[in-house]
Design a protein around this motif. Structure first.
Motif, PDB file in Angstrom:
ATOM      1  N   LEU A 255      57.845  49.005  40.915  1.00 45.03           N
ATOM      2  CA  LEU A 255      58.182  50.431  41.628  1.00 45.03           C
ATOM      3  C   LEU A 255      57.857  50.525  43.107  1.00 45.03           C
ATOM      4  N   GLY A 256      57.396  49.522  43.621  1.00 39.86           N
ATOM      5  CA  GLY A 256      57.323  49.438  44.980  1.00 39.86           C
ATOM      6  C   GLY A 256      55.599  49.454  45.490  1.00 39.86           C
ATOM      7  N   ALA A 257      54.819  49.351  44.350  1.00 34.75           N
ATOM      8  CA  ALA A 257      53.226  49.080  44.902  1.00 34.75           C
ATOM      9  C   ALA A 257      52.975  47.733  45.697  1.00 34.75           C
ATOM     10  N   HIS A 258      52.109  47.850  46.780  1.00 36.86           N
ATOM     11  CA  HIS A 258      52.043  46.702  47.436  1.00 36.86           C
ATOM     12  C   HIS A 258      50.761  45.961  46.713  1.00 36.86           C
ATOM     13  N   GLU A 259      49.561  46.537  46.669  1.00 36.39           N
ATOM     14  CA  GLU A 259      48.341  46.408  45.984  1.00 36.39           C
ATOM     15  C   GLU A 259      48.151  47.283  44.677  1.00 36.39           C
ATOM     16  N   LEU A 260      47.347  46.887  43.879  1.00 41.39           N
ATOM     17  CA  LEU A 260      47.344  47.511  42.667  1.00 41.39           C
ATOM     18  C   LEU A 260      45.792  47.314  42.298  1.00 41.39           C
ATOM     19  N   LEU A 261      45.088  48.377  42.188  1.00 39.58           N
ATOM     20  CA  LEU A 261      43.512  48.378  41.901  1.00 39.58           C
ATOM     21  C   LEU A 261      43.531  49.344  40.581  1.00 39.58           C
ATOM     22  N   ILE A 262      43.365  48.795  39.418  1.00 36.53           N
ATOM     23  CA  ILE A 262      43.711  49.679  37.981  1.00 36.53           C
ATOM     24  C   ILE A 262      42.087  49.744  37.550  1.00 36.53           C
ATOM     25  N   LYS A 263      41.621  51.039  37.633  1.00 32.74           N
ATOM     26  CA  LYS A 263      40.392  51.293  36.940  1.00 32.74           C
ATOM     27  C   LYS A 263      40.446  51.141  35.395  1.00 32.74           C
ATOM     28  N   CYS A 264      40.092  50.276  34.608  1.00 30.97           N
ATOM     29  CA  CYS A 264      40.102  50.014  33.322  1.00 30.97           C
ATOM     30  C   CYS A 264      39.002  50.737  32.483  1.00 30.97           C
ATOM     31  N   GLY A 265      38.117  51.596  32.995  1.00 31.95           N
ATOM     32  CA  GLY A 265      37.046  52.110  32.181  1.00 31.95           C
ATOM     33  C   GLY A 265      35.773  51.495  32.230  1.00 31.95           C
ATOM     34  N   THR A 266      35.211  51.296  30.902  1.00 35.44           N
ATOM     35  CA  THR A 266      34.004  50.441  30.713  1.00 35.44           C
ATOM     36  C   THR A 266      34.149  48.910  30.984  1.00 35.44           C
ATOM     37  N   PRO A 267      35.452  48.427  30.506  1.00 39.40           N
ATOM     38  CA  PRO A 267      35.501  46.964  30.536  1.00 39.40           C
ATOM     39  C   PRO A 267      35.536  46.471  32.255  1.00 39.40           C
ATOM     40  N   GLY A 268      36.024  47.188  32.974  1.00 37.33           N
ATOM     41  CA  GLY A 268      36.125  46.991  34.430  1.00 37.33           C
ATOM     42  C   GLY A 268      37.296  47.333  35.115  1.00 37.33           C
ATOM     43  N   LEU A 269      37.612  46.548  36.457  1.00 34.11           N
ATOM     44  CA  LEU A 269      38.552  46.709  37.242  1.00 34.11           C
ATOM     45  C   LEU A 269      39.544  45.744  37.204  1.00 34.11           C
ATOM     46  N   TYR A 270      40.830  45.785  37.438  1.00 35.46           N
ATOM     47  CA  TYR A 270      42.013  44.793  37.610  1.00 35.46           C
ATOM     48  C   TYR A 270      42.538  45.067  38.844  1.00 35.46           C
ATOM     49  N   TYR A 271      42.820  43.821  39.629  1.00 32.52           N
ATOM     50  CA  TYR A 271      43.174  43.959  41.093  1.00 32.52           C
ATOM     51  C   TYR A 271      44.350  43.002  40.903  1.00 32.52           C
ATOM     52  N   THR A 272      45.693  43.371  41.632  1.00 29.73           N
ATOM     53  CA  THR A 272      46.786  42.303  41.943  1.00 29.73           C
ATOM     54  C   THR A 272      47.462  42.926  43.091  1.00 29.73           C
ATOM     55  N   ASP A 273      48.204  42.044  43.771  1.00 29.08           N
ATOM     56  CA  ASP A 273      49.213  42.208  44.922  1.00 29.08           C
ATOM     57  C   ASP A 273      50.385  41.354  44.713  1.00 29.08           C
ATOM     58  N   GLY A 274      50.558  40.909  43.269  1.00 27.45           N
ATOM     59  CA  GLY A 274      51.697  40.154  42.690  1.00 27.45           C
ATOM     60  C   GLY A 274      51.400  38.733  42.894  1.00 27.45           C
ATOM     61  N   THR A 275      50.693  38.152  43.740  1.00 25.37           N
ATOM     62  CA  THR A 275      50.378  36.801  44.001  1.00 25.37           C
ATOM     63  C   THR A 275      48.743  36.525  43.460  1.00 25.37           C
ATOM     64  N   THR A 276      47.960  37.317  44.073  1.00 32.51           N
ATOM     65  CA  THR A 276      46.412  37.162  43.725  1.00 32.51           C
ATOM     66  C   THR A 276      46.153  38.319  42.589  1.00 32.51           C
ATOM     67  N   GLU A 277      45.259  37.757  41.541  1.00 29.48           N
ATOM     68  CA  GLU A 277      44.838  38.613  40.736  1.00 29.48           C
ATOM     69  C   GLU A 277      43.288  38.415  40.484  1.00 29.48           C
ATOM     70  N   ARG A 278      42.461  39.529  40.057  1.00 27.55           N
ATOM     71  CA  ARG A 278      41.189  39.491  39.737  1.00 27.55           C
ATOM     72  C   ARG A 278      40.960  40.493  38.455  1.00 27.55           C
ATOM     73  N   PHE A 279      39.903  40.097  37.739  1.00 28.70           N
ATOM     74  CA  PHE A 279      39.334  41.066  36.770  1.00 28.70           C
ATOM     75  C   PHE A 279      38.159  41.083  36.920  1.00 28.70           C
ATOM     76  N   GLU A 280      37.458  42.372  37.495  1.00 28.31           N
ATOM     77  CA  GLU A 280      36.247  42.473  37.798  1.00 28.31           C
ATOM     78  C   GLU A 280      35.368  43.231  36.466  1.00 28.31           C
ATOM     79  N   ARG A 281      34.488  42.644  35.975  1.00 29.97           N
ATOM     80  CA  ARG A 281      33.929  43.129  34.783  1.00 29.97           C
ATOM     81  C   ARG A 281      32.907  44.272  35.298  1.00 29.97           C
ATOM     82  N   SER A 282      32.506  45.361  34.524  1.00 30.96           N
ATOM     83  CA  SER A 282      31.679  46.311  34.854  1.00 30.96           C
ATOM     84  C   SER A 282      30.377  45.655  34.681  1.00 30.96           C
ATOM     85  N   TYR A 283      29.491  46.351  35.646  1.00 29.90           N
ATOM     86  CA  TYR A 283      27.868  46.011  35.645  1.00 29.90           C
ATOM     87  C   TYR A 283      27.407  47.213  34.687  1.00 29.90           C
TER      88      TYR A 283
END
Length: 353
Positions: A255-283
């Protein structure tokens, strides 16, 4: 971008949070049954909404911040301005004599997700011309939050929201956009959010919604399937990275997003820019008093780290650590830790969920 100013604009309100006494969690339909008197332990009054939560968190974390929001000329509005002045952050606010001040009553019983009783107030009158273009000059970043709670931001297929971001990009700023939950039965719920996103995201460098908000807007059939799987529980607890979150992220990037950081609640955060991706678990927080502002403050930490030029991994660590710190207090700001404190806690082996 270190040391540069960030503008935080959009929704602001007064959060009124009745404090439930400590005890074992009860089903909500028993706790708040019609005709029942519920004994409370007090009440917390705090500024809320993206402008206050994200903006003031950025101030606490050391950023130079300009807030742009609108309140009414009433008692709630004066209370909000008084709180903002404590942070030297009221200068950019608009006081509307023709609108009431927005408020949210936050119902947060132990063991239950929050319920909001919300009056949009002056936020419904906010328009592109309420952004002071002169103050965009010299800033490094423009962040806008909660357009689903601001009528002119989703009316006419998001024309005003797109214009706000077009102006910010034309002024040379990096931009980010946060969302809010949408009630399907409201005008905001009936808006064509896929069209709005397609129109706006071309001007947004970093899109930072929650996973539920995003799915409601970008893929309603998928969202309905998630609700059925959750069976009335927390949707984020039933989601799978490969089959749920990644496919949704690909749709939003298209849809046109360049970087996407999705808040996934208690599990953590998901980041992607279409090439790089990371899932950061919650502390793991020491205690959980309220989730109010956890998403907003985690985004504040992410943006401040980006302004400081931190590596992506560090930005995500700070975001997750700030979200965990936030839930240890009833309001959005009292539990926050500095980056140095987060570094120390992470280095000492802060457990992840």
């Amino acid at each position: 971008m270190a040391g540069k100013k960030i503008i935080v604009a959009g929704h602001i309100c007064l959060d009124i949070t009745p404090v439930f006494p400590a005890g074992s969690p009860q089903p909500l339909n028993r706790l708040l049954a019609p005709g029942k008197l519920v004994q409370m332990a007090g009440v917390d009054l705090h500024t809320g909404g993206a402008v206050a939560n994200t903006g003031l968190a950025l101030k606490i974390l050391g950023a130079e911040v300009e807030l742009m929001g609108k309140v009414g000329d009433d008692d709630f509005g004066r209370l909000i301005l008084e709180r903002l002045r404590q942070y030297d952050a009221a200068e950019g606010m608009i006081v509307s004599p023709d609108s009431s001040t927005s408020y949210s009553i936050v119902i947060a019983p132990p063991g239950t997700d929050r319920i909001f009783l919300h009056n949009p107030g002056a936020n419904d009158t906010f328009r592109a011309d309420d952004i002071d273009s002169d103050k965009l000059t010299g800033a490094a970043w423009f962040h806008f939050g909660y357009p689903p709670l601001m009528r002119h931001m989703y009316a006419e297929d998001g024309a005003e929201l797109a214009e706000i971001f077009r102006r910010a990009k034309a002024a040379g700023l990096h931009t980010s956009l946060d969302m809010a939950a949408v009630d399907p039965g409201t005008d905001a719920g009936r808006a064509d959010w896929t069209l709005i996103l397609r129109r706006v995201l071309r001007y947004v460098d970093c899109f930072v919604p929650s996973v539920e908000e995003l799915c409601f807007m970008a893929d309603r059939p998928r969202y309905e399937r998630w609700l059925r799987r959750a069976e009335g529980g927390d949707v984020t607890a039933v989601l799978d990275l490969d089959t749920d979150i990644r496919p949704l992220a690909r749709q939003v990037l298209a849809l046109g997003a360049h970087e996407l950081l999705i808040k996934c609640g208690t599990p953590g955060l998901y980041y992607t820019d279409g090439t790089t991706e990371r899932f950061e678990r919650s502390y793991k927080p020491a205690r959980v008093l309220s989730g109010t502002g956890a998403g907003d403050t985690s985004i504040a930490a992410f943006l401040k780290a980006r302004l400081d030029g931190c590596p992506l991994e560090t930005c995500l660590h700070y975001a997750a650590g700030t979200g965990a710190s936030c839930v240890e207090a009833y309001d959005a700001l009292s539990g926050l830790r500095t980056f140095a404190e987060l570094d120390e806690k992470i280095a000492s082996g802060w457990e992840k969920l």
